[in-house]
Motif scaffolding. Structure first.
Motif, PDB file in Angstrom:
ATOM      1  N   ILE A 118      -5.350   8.218   0.949  1.00 35.50           N
ATOM      2  CA  ILE A 118      -4.113   7.455   0.769  1.00 35.50           C
ATOM      3  C   ILE A 118      -3.425   7.899  -0.512  1.00 35.50           C
ATOM      4  O   ILE A 118      -4.056   7.969  -1.569  1.00 35.50           O
ATOM      5  CB  ILE A 118      -4.405   5.944   0.687  1.00 35.50           C
ATOM      6  N   ARG A 172     -10.188   1.230   5.879  1.00 35.19           N
ATOM      7  CA  ARG A 172      -9.512   1.561   7.139  1.00 35.19           C
ATOM      8  C   ARG A 172      -9.312   0.324   8.024  1.00 35.19           C
ATOM      9  O   ARG A 172      -8.451   0.320   8.911  1.00 35.19           O
ATOM     10  CB  ARG A 172     -10.312   2.604   7.921  1.00 35.19           C
ATOM     11  N   LYS A 200      -4.226   0.092  -3.533  1.00 33.41           N
ATOM     12  CA  LYS A 200      -4.127   0.526  -2.139  1.00 33.41           C
ATOM     13  C   LYS A 200      -4.592  -0.588  -1.191  1.00 33.41           C
ATOM     14  O   LYS A 200      -3.962  -0.830  -0.150  1.00 33.41           O
ATOM     15  CB  LYS A 200      -4.951   1.794  -1.937  1.00 33.41           C
ATOM     16  N   LEU A 219      -2.180  -2.783   1.552  1.00 25.05           N
ATOM     17  CA  LEU A 219      -2.505  -2.831   2.981  1.00 25.05           C
ATOM     18  C   LEU A 219      -2.765  -4.245   3.477  1.00 25.05           C
ATOM     19  O   LEU A 219      -3.054  -4.438   4.658  1.00 25.05           O
ATOM     20  CB  LEU A 219      -3.713  -1.938   3.273  1.00 25.05           C
ATOM     21  N   GLU A 255       2.748  -1.704   2.177  1.00 29.58           N
ATOM     22  CA  GLU A 255       2.294  -0.406   2.668  1.00 29.58           C
ATOM     23  C   GLU A 255       3.340   0.684   2.437  1.00 29.58           C
ATOM     24  O   GLU A 255       3.001   1.861   2.339  1.00 29.58           O
ATOM     25  CB  GLU A 255       1.924  -0.488   4.151  1.00 29.58           C
ATOM     26  N   VAL A 311       0.234   6.836   3.822  1.00 32.20           N
ATOM     27  CA  VAL A 311      -0.934   6.607   4.671  1.00 32.20           C
ATOM     28  C   VAL A 311      -0.881   7.596   5.832  1.00 32.20           C
ATOM     29  O   VAL A 311       0.079   7.599   6.612  1.00 32.20           O
ATOM     30  CB  VAL A 311      -0.959   5.164   5.207  1.00 32.20           C
ATOM     31  N   HIS A 344      -5.827   3.902  10.144  1.00 33.26           N
ATOM     32  CA  HIS A 344      -6.359   2.561  10.356  1.00 33.26           C
ATOM     33  C   HIS A 344      -7.341   2.523  11.537  1.00 33.26           C
ATOM     34  O   HIS A 344      -7.228   3.313  12.484  1.00 33.26           O
ATOM     35  CB  HIS A 344      -5.231   1.569  10.618  1.00 33.26           C
TER      36      HIS A 344
END
Length: 406
Positions: free
Chosen positions: A59, A306, A335, A339, A390, A395, A400
Motif C-alpha cells: 500500500i 487485507r 493505512k 481502510l 482510502e 491500493v 482486499h
C-alpha cells in the motif's frame, strides 16, 4: 547517591531506539533463544506471519506538497475509551521477557494514554495491572465451564477493568517447520541447570531478573481458583484444549453475562470474515478485532490488513472495528485507519520494546507509532486521523480479501 560499581548493570546500552526493527534486534540479542523464539514464531510454515507485515508494503501513500496542517490530532475514542493515539496494547500471554512483565506494559500504556489489554494467560494478576491506572481490558479465552468463566469475569470487574476481550482466533495449528521453542513447565533448579547454556550467554536478561531477586513466572495467576494456586501455563493450556469450543449462542451468553456483571464493552477478537463480523453484531458485541492471531493460528490465512476494508464496510457503522497483525510503524497505522479501522492493536512490537528496555521501551515503541502517524498525516495534509480515507492511499487492484461476503 550513585550505586556502587558492582551493583550497576554492566550490560546496559543506550536505552533509546528509533524503530521497532531496532527494538526487535535488541530483543533478539538480549533474550535467551527459546524466549525470543516464542515471540516470533508463527504456525506451520510461517507464511501468514510474514504476509501480515509484507502486505502493508504493497500500500502506498498519496502525499501533498502544500497544504500541510500545523497541528495534527491523533486522539480518538474506541470501545468507549478516549485514547491519545489509535494504537492499543493487544493482550499477550506470559511475558517472561522482563521481570515486571505486564505491569511495566500497563504503566507505559497509562503514560501514553492508551488501552492496556491483559491476557488471562498473563504472568501478573489483573489486580496488579489494573492498579497501575491503565485503562485495562481483560482478555479471556473460552476455557473452563460457565461457572468458572463467571468467577473470572467477576474478579476482573472487581479489579476495575474497563472492558472484556474474548479471543477465539486460536486453534491447535502448530507443527512449526523450524521447530517450536522449548517452554518449561516451571522454572526450578533442574530446569535452570538444563537451560543454563542458553541463558548464561544472555547476561543482560539474566541480570535483569537476578538484580530483582525474581525468576521468570510461568504460572497464570488470573486463572487461579478462589483461594487456590495459579496453574502453570501448560495447566491453563490443557484446560483450554479440553473445553468444547463455543457456538455463537455461547458468545452471546458471554457478552450478556459480562454486561450484567460489568456493563462495560465486550470485544470479540479474531474476526477474519464478513459473515462472522455480521454475526458478531447480532451477538451484541461493542467491537471486533480483525485478526489472524499474529500468524499463530491457521497458516495461510490472509494478512489482517487485507481483510479490514470489507469488514469495516459491512459493520463499521454499527460497532468499533480495530485490527491487529503486522503493525510495525506509524504509517502502518495510518493505512489501517484509512481502510476503515478505528484503531490498531500491537503485540510483538511492544514485547520487543519491553525486552529491550522495560516500561521505557514500551513507551518508546508507542512514541515511534505516534511520531509515524503524525508524520504521515503531515505528508497527506490532514489535520486529524478522523479525516483518513482510502483515497489517501495507493491500493493495488485485488488487494482486499472479502472472506464470507455474500
Amino acid at each position: 547517591m550513585p550505586k556502587p560499581a558492582w551493583l550497576q548493570n554492566p550490560w546496559r546500552q543506550n536505552p533509546w531506539f528509533e524503530s521497532v526493527a531496532v527494538a526487535q534486534e535488541r530483543a533478539r540479542k538480549r533474550l535467551p533463544k527459546p524466549v525470543y523464539g516464542a515471540l516470533v514464531a508463527g504456525s506451520e510454515r510461517g507464511q501468514t506471519i510474514e504476509a501480515n507485515e509484507d502486505a502493508f508494503a504493497e500500500i502506498g501513500l498519496a502525499p501533498h506538497v502544500v497544504g500541510q496542517q500545523p497541528e495534527r490530532v491523533l486522539g480518538t475514542k474506541v470501545f468507549g475509551q478516549d485514547v491519545s493515539l489509535p494504537v492499543l496494547i493487544s493482550p499477550t500471554g506470559v511475558q517472561a521477557v522482563h521481570p515486571e512483565g505486564e505491569v511495566a506494559v500497563a504503566r507505559a500504556a497509562a503514560a501514553r494514554g492508551t488501552i492496556m489489554g491483559l491476557s488471562n494467560f498473563a504472568s501478573r494478576s489483573v489486580e496488579d495491572v489494573a492498579a497501575t491506572g491503565a485503562n485495562t481490558f481483560f482478555q479471556m479465552y473460552w476455557t473452563g465451564d460457565r461457572d468458572t468463566m463467571i468467577q473470572r469475569m467477576q474478579r476482573a470487574h472487581a479489579a476495575g477493568v474497563k472492558g472484556l476481550i474474548a479471543t477465539l482466533d486460536w486453534s491447535f495449528s502448530m507443527g512449526r517447520d523450524w521447530g517450536s521453542p522449548e517452554i518449561p513447565e516451571k522454572v526450578d533448579v533442574k530446569t535452570a541447570v538444563r537451560m543454563a547454556p542458553q541463558v548464561i550467554t544472555k547476561p543482560g536478561w539474566l541480570w535483569a531478573f537476578g538484580s530483582t531477586g525474581k525468576i521468570p513466572d510461568l504460572t497464570a495467576p488470573n486463572l487461579a481458583p478462589p483461594g487456590g494456586p495459579a496453574p502453570t501455563f501448560f495447566g491453563a493450556y490443557y484446560e483450554w484444549m479440553t473445553t468444547p469450543p463455543p457456538s455463537w449462542d455461547d458468545v452471546a451468553w458471554m457478552r450478556e453475562t459480562w454486561s450484567q456483571i460489568s456493563g462495560t464493552p465486550f470485544v470479540l477478537k479474531g474476526v477474519s470474515r464478513v459473515d462472522d463480523a455480521r454475526r458478531s453484531v447480532d451477538a451484541g458485541v461493542a467491537g471486533i478485532s480483525v485478526s489472524n492471531h499474529g500468524g499463530n493460528n491457521l497458516d495461510g490465512t490472509p494478512a489482517a490488513i487485507r481483510m479490514v476494508a470489507p469488514i469495516a464496510s459491512a459493520v463499521g457503522d454499527q460497532i468499533d472495528v480495530v485490527m491487529d497483525g503486522g503493525v510495525r510503524r506509524g504509517s502502518d497505522v495510518v493505512k489501517a485507519l484509512a481502510l476503515g479501522a478505528k484503531a490498531v492493536m500491537i503485540g510483538r512490537a511492544y514485547l520487543w520494546g519491553l525486552a529491550a528496555n522495560g516500561q521505557a521501551g514500551v513507551e518508546n515503541v508507542l512514541d515511534i507509532m505516534s511520531g509515524g502517524i503524525d508524520s504521515a498525516l503531515r505528508g497527506l495534509a490532514l489535520g486529524s486521523i478522523a479525516d483518513l480515507r482510502e483515497e489517501h492511499l495507493l491500493v493495488p487492484e485485488g488487494f482486499h480479501r472479502a472472506l464470507g461476503a455474500s
